[in-house]
Design an enzyme around this catalytic site. Structure first.
Site, short mmCIF file in Angstrom:
data_model
loop_
_atom_site.label_atom_id
_atom_site.label_comp_id
_atom_site.label_asym_id
_atom_site.label_seq_id
_atom_site.Cartn_x
_atom_site.Cartn_y
_atom_site.Cartn_z
N HIS A 79 0.83 -1.22 0.00
CA HIS A 79 0.00 0.00 0.00
C HIS A 79 0.86 1.26 0.00
CE1 HIS A 79 -3.44 -2.59 0.98
NE2 HIS A 79 -2.64 -3.17 1.86
N SER A 103 15.16 20.26 -16.37
CA SER A 103 13.99 21.13 -16.53
C SER A 103 14.37 22.36 -17.31
CB SER A 103 13.45 21.52 -15.15
OG SER A 103 12.54 22.59 -15.25
N LYS A 115 16.57 20.36 -11.16
CA LYS A 115 15.82 19.13 -11.43
C LYS A 115 16.64 18.10 -12.20
CE LYS A 115 12.05 18.37 -10.80
NZ LYS A 115 10.91 18.73 -11.70
N GLU A 168 9.68 7.36 -16.94
CA GLU A 168 8.33 7.88 -17.17
C GLU A 168 7.84 7.53 -18.57
OE1 GLU A 168 8.76 11.66 -14.10
OE2 GLU A 168 8.77 12.01 -16.26
#
Length: 479
Positions: free
Chosen positions: A159, A280, A286, A293
């Site tokens: 979870h 970024s 970043k 992804e």
């Protein structure tokens, strides 16, 4: 171009609307099957020769002419013409330009229905071999890292909440096991793909007693199709490939999601190589896990092909319908996508760095609450009672605003007199993972057994690949 010059144009007198010509054409995407189409045609003309439908000279002329067409494709000099509706039309058109009227005998008894289905199976068969190699390479990286990094202990999650300590290697192997099943499914699917439809005609079969067993041997097929109606229209093999790609991509997506989380500043269990990260355009601090992804994102793309093509199939009447032209683009794109996904995933896993200290720092004594129950079970208390006592210990620690490991022996004995001085051994994460000695667990011995089992399986799969390649090379030489 007159309709009479098309493979199907004899009964037509009028021309197609140019919009319809473009709408109907598939040469833009099925040209990547040029090699499969030529191999199928070369085998077919030899089969025609066996039953006397072409002379030896004609067979030689057609066979060698097709070889010249293949050279043009290989060299990038083949010129697609506006009249080339599909790869079959293009190759036969060029063959006729090279050798003349004899080319017209090549299609005797053959339909584009069985020709196309054969081309697709030949193409997909080779594609599966390529994907199989990439998948096995990827699994090998899991095993190599698991062997090297068995000492790293990290939180295991359910979870998305910290649950129990596990070995990093155990986590790696969990994904390797899923990929192992994907490799097994691929091999099972490859057997069904490797069934020859050629010789089935448009739907009713071949009227010239063409030797289909000979064709199967020539083209390296393991079996011939049983029913000509099914052979020309069945696209189970495409759906099965798209499902395989969807499920394999789903496993990769889950793996990628874990790593995306583990690479965040909040976790910092791993650091991705710069080679598989981006920055970024606005925030210079970043380091984005775009490789992972995209793997996650492309899973939806692959599954879209699977679900979409199944919807295409569900309402079709028997045998061939033009709807089946939609079988190729999804198949090609799923292959291209899975090729990229597997190669990038292998690069990501090969180059990432594990932050052992961060993984260890994320462990906390509350993750050993189940170990308290196990401790009491070993003292003779039934598990359900032990579980309740462990919960009472957790509640006591919360009440005292301290860690479980900070509870004194006196504190614990208020819950049960079974707690003794040896309870202090519980507060050791290495001891915790080492208790899971049953097969499949996270103890060092169990993890090593899993690695050994997968290593042996991988060696078997590699040997199987080598044997298959050697057998095919021998068959080509003999033919």
């Amino acid at each position: 171009m007159s309709e009479g010059s098309k493979l199907w144009g004899g009964r037509f007198t009028g021309g197609n609307d140019p919009v319809m010509e473009k709408f109907n054409a598939s040469i833009g995407f099925d040209k990547r099957m040029w090699e499969a189409d030529i191999k199928g045609s070369q085998a077919y003309v030899r089969a025609l020769g066996k039953v006397g439908l072409v002379s030896k000279d004609e067979m030689k002329e057609i066979y060698e002419g097709l070889g010249k067409v293949a050279v043009e494709w290989q060299n990038g000099t083949f010129e697609i013409q506006p009249s080339d509706e599909d790869i079959h039309t293009a190759n036969e058109r060029r063959l006729k330009e090279l050798i003349g009227p004899a080319a017209g005998k090549l299609h005797t008894g053959r339909s584009r229905n069985d020709q196309c289905a054969t081309d697709m199976r030949i193409w997909l068969r080779e594609a599966l071999r390529t994907l199989r190699g990439y998948l096995l390479d990827f699994i090998k990286v899991f095993l190599e890292r698991a062997k090297r990094e068995t000492d790293i202990i990290m939180p295991g999650y359910t979870h998305l909440q910290r649950a129990q300590p596990i070995r990093w290697s155990h986590w790696l192997l969990s994904h390797a096991c899923a990929l192992q099943r994907d490799a097994q499914r691929l091999d099972e699917m490859a057997v069904r793909v490797n069934e020859l439809p050629l010789g089935s005609g448009a739907l009713a079969g071949n009227p010239f007693n063409v030797d289909r067993q000979f064709l199967a041997k020539e083209l390296g097929f393991g079996a011939v199709s049983l029913n000509s109606l099914d052979a020309t229209s069945g696209r189970d093999f495409v759906v099965e490939f798209l499902f395989w790609a969807s499920l394999t991509a789903t496993h990769l997506s889950k793996w990628a999601e874990d790593l995306i989380i583990y690479s965040s500043k909040e976790f910092s269990f791993i650091a991705l190589s710069d080679a598989y990260s981006t920055g970024s355009s606005l925030m210079p601090q970043k380091k984005n896990p775009d490789s992972l992804e995209l793997i996650r994102g492309k899973t939806g793309r692959v599954f879209g092909h699977c679900s979409g093509f199944m919807m295409t199939l569900k309402g079709l009447p028997s045998t061939y319908n033009k709807d089946l032209q939609e079988d190729k683009e999804g198949m090609f794109d799923a292959y291209d996508t899975m090729t990229g996904v597997l190669l990038v995933a292998t690069g990501v896993l090969s180059t990432l760095e594990v932050n052992k200290a961060a993984a260890k720092a994320a462990l906390s004594p509350d993750m050993l609450a189940t170990d308290i129950a196990y401790y009491l079970v070993r003292k003779g208390i039934p598990f359900r009672e032990a579980h309740g006592m462990s919960g009472a210990a957790v509640h006591l620690a919360e009440t005292k605003q301290c860690q479980l490991s900070d509870l004194t022996l006196k504190d614990l004995q208020t819950i049960s007199p079974k707690f003794e001085a040896d309870v202090s051994k519980l507060w050791n994460y290495e001891n915790s993972v080492e208790q899971y000695t049953a097969s499949g667990g996270t103890s060092g011995a169990s993890v090593m057994h899993q690695i050994q089992t997968l290593d042996e399986w991988l060696a078997h799969m590699r040997n199987k690949s080598h044997s298959m390649t050697s057998r095919m090379e021998m068959e080509v030489t003999l033919n």
